[in-house]
Scaffold this motif. Structure first.
Motif, PDB file in Angstrom:
ATOM      1  N   LEU A   5       0.840  -1.191   0.000  1.00 44.02           N
ATOM      2  CA  LEU A   5       0.000   0.000   0.000  1.00 44.02           C
ATOM      3  C   LEU A   5       0.881   1.250   0.000  1.00 44.02           C
ATOM      4  O   LEU A   5       1.968   1.248   0.572  1.00 44.02           O
ATOM      5  CB  LEU A   5      -0.915   0.005   1.226  1.00 44.02           C
ATOM      6  CG  LEU A   5      -1.858  -1.190   1.364  1.00 44.02           C
ATOM      7  CD1 LEU A   5      -2.674  -1.067   2.642  1.00 44.02           C
ATOM      8  CD2 LEU A   5      -2.776  -1.304   0.163  1.00 44.02           C
ATOM      9  N   LEU A   6       0.386   2.297  -0.640  1.00 41.77           N
ATOM     10  CA  LEU A   6       1.124   3.552  -0.693  1.00 41.77           C
ATOM     11  C   LEU A   6       0.775   4.398   0.526  1.00 41.77           C
ATOM     12  O   LEU A   6      -0.397   4.558   0.871  1.00 41.77           O
ATOM     13  CB  LEU A   6       0.768   4.316  -1.970  1.00 41.77           C
ATOM     14  CG  LEU A   6       1.160   3.636  -3.283  1.00 41.77           C
ATOM     15  CD1 LEU A   6       0.463   4.300  -4.460  1.00 41.77           C
ATOM     16  CD2 LEU A   6       2.660   3.683  -3.475  1.00 41.77           C
ATOM     17  N   THR A   7       1.799   4.961   1.140  1.00 40.97           N
ATOM     18  CA  THR A   7       1.569   5.834   2.287  1.00 40.97           C
ATOM     19  C   THR A   7       1.041   7.182   1.803  1.00 40.97           C
ATOM     20  O   THR A   7       1.114   7.504   0.607  1.00 40.97           O
ATOM     21  CB  THR A   7       2.881   6.067   3.071  1.00 40.97           C
ATOM     22  OG1 THR A   7       3.783   6.805   2.222  1.00 40.97           O
ATOM     23  CG2 THR A   7       3.510   4.764   3.517  1.00 40.97           C
ATOM     24  N   LYS A   8       0.532   7.985   2.730  1.00 41.77           N
ATOM     25  CA  LYS A   8       0.040   9.330   2.381  1.00 41.77           C
ATOM     26  C   LYS A   8       1.156  10.164   1.762  1.00 41.77           C
ATOM     27  O   LYS A   8       0.932  10.887   0.792  1.00 41.77           O
ATOM     28  CB  LYS A   8      -0.514  10.043   3.621  1.00 41.77           C
ATOM     29  CG  LYS A   8      -1.776   9.439   4.162  1.00 41.77           C
ATOM     30  CD  LYS A   8      -2.943   9.761   3.274  1.00 41.77           C
ATOM     31  CE  LYS A   8      -4.232   9.190   3.856  1.00 41.77           C
ATOM     32  NZ  LYS A   8      -5.304   9.175   2.890  1.00 41.77           N
ATOM     33  N   GLU A  10       3.809   9.079   0.097  1.00 43.63           N
ATOM     34  CA  GLU A  10       4.070   8.564  -1.259  1.00 43.63           C
ATOM     35  C   GLU A  10       2.973   9.013  -2.226  1.00 43.63           C
ATOM     36  O   GLU A  10       3.253   9.375  -3.374  1.00 43.63           O
ATOM     37  CB  GLU A  10       4.158   7.037  -1.225  1.00 43.63           C
ATOM     38  CG  GLU A  10       5.389   6.511  -0.512  1.00 43.63           C
ATOM     39  CD  GLU A  10       5.353   5.008  -0.298  1.00 43.63           C
ATOM     40  OE1 GLU A  10       6.451   4.411  -0.281  1.00 43.63           O
ATOM     41  OE2 GLU A  10       4.253   4.430  -0.134  1.00 43.63           O
ATOM     42  N   GLN A  11       1.741   8.997  -1.748  1.00 43.87           N
ATOM     43  CA  GLN A  11       0.623   9.448  -2.587  1.00 43.87           C
ATOM     44  C   GLN A  11       0.796  10.914  -2.974  1.00 43.87           C
ATOM     45  O   GLN A  11       0.577  11.287  -4.129  1.00 43.87           O
ATOM     46  CB  GLN A  11      -0.706   9.256  -1.859  1.00 43.87           C
ATOM     47  CG  GLN A  11      -1.103   7.802  -1.677  1.00 43.87           C
ATOM     48  CD  GLN A  11      -2.366   7.644  -0.870  1.00 43.87           C
ATOM     49  OE1 GLN A  11      -3.335   8.364  -1.087  1.00 43.87           O
ATOM     50  NE2 GLN A  11      -2.353   6.720   0.089  1.00 43.87           N
ATOM     51  N   SER A  24      -4.483   6.449  -4.949  1.00 38.15           N
ATOM     52  CA  SER A  24      -5.056   6.025  -3.668  1.00 38.15           C
ATOM     53  C   SER A  24      -4.002   5.149  -3.006  1.00 38.15           C
ATOM     54  O   SER A  24      -2.915   4.954  -3.563  1.00 38.15           O
ATOM     55  CB  SER A  24      -6.355   5.243  -3.883  1.00 38.15           C
ATOM     56  OG  SER A  24      -6.077   3.973  -4.437  1.00 38.15           O
ATOM     57  N   GLU A  25      -4.312   4.616  -1.843  1.00 41.44           N
ATOM     58  CA  GLU A  25      -3.305   3.767  -1.195  1.00 41.44           C
ATOM     59  C   GLU A  25      -3.073   2.472  -1.961  1.00 41.44           C
ATOM     60  O   GLU A  25      -2.020   1.861  -1.865  1.00 41.44           O
ATOM     61  CB  GLU A  25      -3.676   3.483   0.258  1.00 41.44           C
ATOM     62  CG  GLU A  25      -4.916   2.671   0.448  1.00 41.44           C
ATOM     63  CD  GLU A  25      -5.209   2.388   1.921  1.00 41.44           C
ATOM     64  OE1 GLU A  25      -6.011   1.477   2.173  1.00 41.44           O
ATOM     65  OE2 GLU A  25      -4.644   3.054   2.796  1.00 41.44           O
ATOM     66  N   LYS A  26      -4.047   2.070  -2.788  1.00 44.39           N
ATOM     67  CA  LYS A  26      -3.928   0.803  -3.518  1.00 44.39           C
ATOM     68  C   LYS A  26      -3.626   0.960  -5.007  1.00 44.39           C
ATOM     69  O   LYS A  26      -3.137   0.036  -5.632  1.00 44.39           O
ATOM     70  CB  LYS A  26      -5.228   0.005  -3.391  1.00 44.39           C
ATOM     71  CG  LYS A  26      -5.502  -0.474  -1.989  1.00 44.39           C
ATOM     72  CD  LYS A  26      -6.758  -1.300  -1.966  1.00 44.39           C
ATOM     73  CE  LYS A  26      -7.055  -1.803  -0.569  1.00 44.39           C
ATOM     74  NZ  LYS A  26      -8.250  -2.633  -0.537  1.00 44.39           N
TER      75      LYS A  26
END
Length: 145
Positions: A5-8, A10-11, A24-26
């Motif tokens: 999952l992507l962190t905030k 990273e997003q 999104s996180e996914k």
């Protein structure tokens, strides 16, 4: 789909990239422009990893699995439907189809959009054709020498 999952943070980094439509996180949604760029570069022999890196999309951040699956999906869509297959159609096809009559202005706007898309597709095909001819010409010249 990848399990990471992507962190905030990273997003937020990805959202700043002009080739990223949404994150999104996914999932990461790329622009249609980037998909076309990817196909053109990949057809010239560039590796997916290099194309992403040159576009400012870090492999460490995105992950090789995401890059491989996106490239595989886009190549298949391009093979099956051409440039149109690379377009994100989720918003256009969501929900029940509209049954109302279109106004003449709406019909014209739709036809102009379709015309613009076809022109862009023709330009890309012309460029690809030119590149193929140049490559064949170089091959023939190298065989002669």
């Amino acid at each position: 789909m990848t399990k990471r999952l992507l962190t905030k943070k990273e997003q937020e980094l990805l959202k700043r990239n002009p080739y990223v439509k949404s994150v999104s996180e996914k999932a990461i949604t790329y622009t249609d422009e980037f998909k076309r760029h990817f196909i053109a570069e990949n057809e010239q022999g560039k590796l997916p990893r290099d194309i992403f890196e040159e576009a400012g999309l870090s492999v460490d951040l995105i992950g090789m699995d995401r890059i491989k699956t996106a490239g595989k999906r886009w190549r298949a869509a391009y093979r099956n439907s051409g440039i149109v297959g690379l377009q994100d159609t989720r918003k256009m096809n969501s929900g029940r189809p509209s049954e109302r009559k279109l106004t003449p202005e709406e019909k014209i706007a739709r036809l102009e959009a379709k015309n613009q898309l076809l022109r862009a597709e023709n330009e890309l095909l012309k460029k690809l054709d030119l590149l193929e001819r140049q490559m064949l010409k170089k091959k023939l010249q190298s065989k002669r020498n």
